[in-house]
Design an enzyme around this catalytic site. Sequence first.
Site, PDB file in Angstrom:
ATOM      1  CE1 TYR A  51      -8.039 -11.780  -6.649  1.00  0.00           C
ATOM      2  CE2 TYR A  51      -9.420 -12.423  -4.808  1.00  0.00           C
ATOM      3  CZ  TYR A  51      -9.472 -11.835  -5.935  1.00  0.00           C
ATOM      4  OH  TYR A  51     -10.458 -12.964  -7.082  1.00  0.00           O
ATOM      5  CB  CYS A  56      -8.149   0.201  -5.530  1.00  0.00           C
ATOM      6  SG  CYS A  56      -8.255  -1.209  -5.988  1.00  0.00           S
ATOM      7  CD  GLN A  78      -2.732  -1.039   0.472  1.00  0.00           C
ATOM      8  OE1 GLN A  78      -3.225  -0.016  -0.904  1.00  0.00           O
ATOM      9  NE2 GLN A  78      -4.708  -1.667  -0.285  1.00  0.00           N
TER      10      GLN A  78
END
Length: 543
Positions: A312, A410, A283
């Site tokens: 993921y 996201c 991130q």
Amino acid sequence: MPFTKNQIITLEIEALSNDGNGVAHKDGQAVFVPLTAPGDVAEVRIVKPMKTYAFGRVEKLLTAGPGRVRQDCPVAGPCGGCGLRHISYKAECAAKTQFVRDAFARLGKLDVPVQDVLGAPDTDRYRNKVQLPVGTDENGHIVTGFFAGRSHRIVACTDCKLQPAWMNELAARACALLEENGITAYSEETHTGRVRHLYMRQGWHSGQRLLCFVVNGNGLPNEAEICATLQKEFALTTILVNRNSERTNVILGRRTRTVLGPGVIEDTLAGVPLRMGVHEFYQVNTPAAEVLYAKAREYAGLKPDDFLLDLYCGMGTIGLSMLADCKRLVGVEVVPQAVEGAKETAARLGLDADRADFRCQDAGAAAAQLAAEGARPDVIVVDPPRKGCDEATLTAIADMAPRTVVMVSCNAATAARDAKWLTEHGYKAVEVQPVDLFPRTKHVETVCLLSKLNVKHHIEVEITMDELDLTAAESKATYDEIKAYVLEKFGFKVSQLYIAQIKRKCGIIERKNYNQSKKKMPKCRSARQRKKQRLWMHSSISR
């Protein structure tokens, strides 16, 4: 009537669309105008008329909306990165909250509470990674910057306010050194030139710094001298060279070698110690990511004996940050370098594979395999790319039937789509929390909590027949309506014959034009009869 190209109209901006454009309406048509704020009144030139909507650009701002501020970056518009730098951060947070609410209400068709966005601790200089394309300006000088929106034209930028100052300074110094050594910038059109990108990464808590040259070839002329100079001037922990000689817009090639230092940097995220090079997903806003992970951990509601599946998983940071709350973790990621990093982190933490197991597989294939093996995770966390989960992954999640699903995304649109799918397969969307990891841009992260509906539990309701208006009940529901109600509420089918049995048992008299079976009514087992009778009396269920 459609607008015409170059037509100039006066519009008042009503809101922002989820791509950051202002939205106005005139003559029943929507007009999308970039770099505008709600409340702006402007003369707008139509640049792309469509059948029922149009795109425009501001010719003249007549009245500024209450959230508009002066842009403090000269290339914010052309570069396309900071799509919301022209409004206050308060207005930006309000807009991002609405982006997520619109996605779940309009796209997901879900009636779920969406909380106000959690703002980022810092709105400038927050990025821990940057990948700068290298090009040549009109004077023949090597520059770095960003691709203009929907193009591969580099907009030169010497001071991007989203990244730490040292990254901007290093980029300028590297360009000067490349010129001094006669090294050229890569050209996509001709597939010539040497340097394609400068890749920089920083350990937010550790302060360690990484630089990687992405090159079209084997390396750089005078590579050792250039790298030694930059390492000394910018206190770099490590310098790498990545080879990418393909005709592609993918930034990194497959081969990376270390020029100086250990080849990786170290940092911590939400208490998890990490080592990373250039291939691992991480991130880009560490402080805001820790806010995000804390919310995901809260939503997970793990118990000491729980099995957690992290799909993921990247370098395993979300799952490892929650491991203290549960008994077992399995992480799945398709990028081999990220999986190796997760395994190394687990080993440094003294965790064996029975406690924390990381697998290099496609999320959908791995989830399907686990479901086929009979794995029963109590909680599943998913953090997919922008395209969201594929149906194979969602199907496997539903088959494994975890108590809780925590979706980190996201892209609010695909998160809403995937949440809707899960609500149609035995889950309830409980709450959504937007988190701003990308201040001054149009992007926003979303965390969604989904809980498994438990049809095994129900509430016993005692009803006496004297309390019922049976005539009214008879008139309000047909056989088809009763069958649809039972299927929707309780998940199984009933026949007209059985409905008739239960109605007679409850004292509801059929009209004489109802079809009567000529066969003898079968006698049902008492337990089943009692259950169906309770359902008929509209008893409720709880999760």
